[in-house]
Design an enzyme around this catalytic site. Structure first.
Site, short mmCIF file in Angstrom:
data_model
loop_
_atom_site.label_atom_id
_atom_site.label_comp_id
_atom_site.label_asym_id
_atom_site.label_seq_id
_atom_site.Cartn_x
_atom_site.Cartn_y
_atom_site.Cartn_z
N SER A 199 1.12 -1.19 0.22
CA SER A 199 0.06 0.16 0.09
C SER A 199 0.79 1.09 -0.31
O SER A 199 0.60 1.93 -0.45
CB SER A 199 -0.96 0.17 1.30
OG SER A 199 -2.35 -1.14 1.13
N HIS A 245 -0.21 4.35 4.75
CA HIS A 245 -0.47 4.40 3.03
C HIS A 245 0.26 6.68 3.15
O HIS A 245 0.68 6.89 1.71
CB HIS A 245 -1.82 5.24 3.39
CG HIS A 245 -2.28 3.80 3.09
ND1 HIS A 245 -4.03 3.56 2.76
CD2 HIS A 245 -1.07 2.53 3.33
CE1 HIS A 245 -3.88 1.61 3.79
NE2 HIS A 245 -2.19 1.64 3.17
#
Length: 294
Positions: A199, A245
């Site tokens: 991610s 993230h």
């Protein structure tokens, strides 16, 4: 009326047509043909049709080499097909298959010894100097759904970015963003946090897409919408590493800015320096954090 001179079949002895010169590439073949560019004798096998007449293969190759290939706004040669993106997807898939096989479970592959050794775990990085976890954790996933979501996003983003950025620049953005996500978790995450997944790298590609859109002065609305949606999901869905993230997003956007806004003069040097500076900065921050934890 005399017949016009023609080349003998390949392999015919030169002595059969002593009045003709021999092919520059095949001395055993007499020929009455010549390259319109270099005027050297050439047999039919060595000639290629050109805009005017025929050219020998040597002149054709020289002409191709002299043609300057188009470059993108990043300075990369425009690629016709993806290479890095499928390779990254294949590596992530292979890692999942290995961990699932070791764990004997499709959904609980985190029980794999390889997963345990490669996952991002702060005490292992700081206390055991297992620095590889900052990178290897980005190729691990919790179950098939986690893998599928990240690989679909990687394919969609890579399909647009890799042909424009080129293989080296695209790989640099992906890997440095991956490292940035892990370092963010290492710097600001809980001491017992266990993190895995691509991610951080994927969010780095989102940041790269946004910077590229702004550099080209296109409508940034769609890119901003995708990023905003994913950030909201990172806040609301359980079990998602928000730090990973955001770290990947910030690092990917910053590095891409260094690539696309590099001065045209000595662009490659400036871009290499931007990548090196990003890596050094992340490593230094990780080392400082280690000194605080040990």
């Amino acid at each position: 009326m005399a017949d016009s001179p023609t080349s003998p079949p390949p392999g015919e002895p030169i002595g059969a047509r002593p009045d003709l010169p021999v092919c520059a590439r095949h001395p055993d073949r007499a020929t009455g043909l010549r390259c319109v560019r270099c005027d050297r004798p050439a047999c039919p096998e060595c000639l290629r049709e050109a805009s005017v007449g025929y050219q020998c293969v040597d002149c054709v190759n020289q002409g191709r080499a002299a043609v300057r290939r188009p470059r993108t706004f990043v300075g990369a040669e425009l690629a016709q097909r993806m290479v890095v993106t499928p390779v990254l997807i294949a590596v992530n898939l292979l890692m999942y298959v290995i961990t699932a096989a070791q764990a004997g479970s499709v959904s609980q592959n985190q029980a794999s010894p390889l997963f345990v050794d490669f996952v991002m775990y702060t005490p292992a990085v700081a206390g055991a100097d297992q620095w590889w976890r900052l990178l290897t954790s980005g190729f691990l996933h919790y179950g098939p759904l986690h893998l599928a979501l990240n690989m679909i996003a990687l394919y969609v983003l890579g399909r647009d970015l890799e042909p424009v950025f080129g293989r080296l620049r695209f790989s640099a953005v992906y890997l440095v963003s991956l490292l940035g996500g892990s370092v963010a978790v290492y710097l600001f995450g809980g001491i017992d946090t266990v993190v895995a997944g691509a991610s951080g790298a994927v969010y780095g590609l989102m940041g790269a897409m946004l910077v590229a859109v702004l550099r080209l002065k296109l409508n940034p609305g769609p890119a901003l919408g995708v990023i905003a949606l994913n950030v909201v999901l990172s806040f609301t869905l359980p079990g998602i590493s928000l730090l990973g993230h955001l770290g990947g997003l910030v690092v990917g956007a910053a590095l891409t800015a260094g690539l696309v806004y590099a001065p045209a003069d000595k662009r490659n040097t400036w871009q290499a320096a931007a990548v090196a500076a990003a890596v050094v900065l992340l490593v230094v921050m990780a080392v400082v954090r280690t000194g605080q934890l040990v």
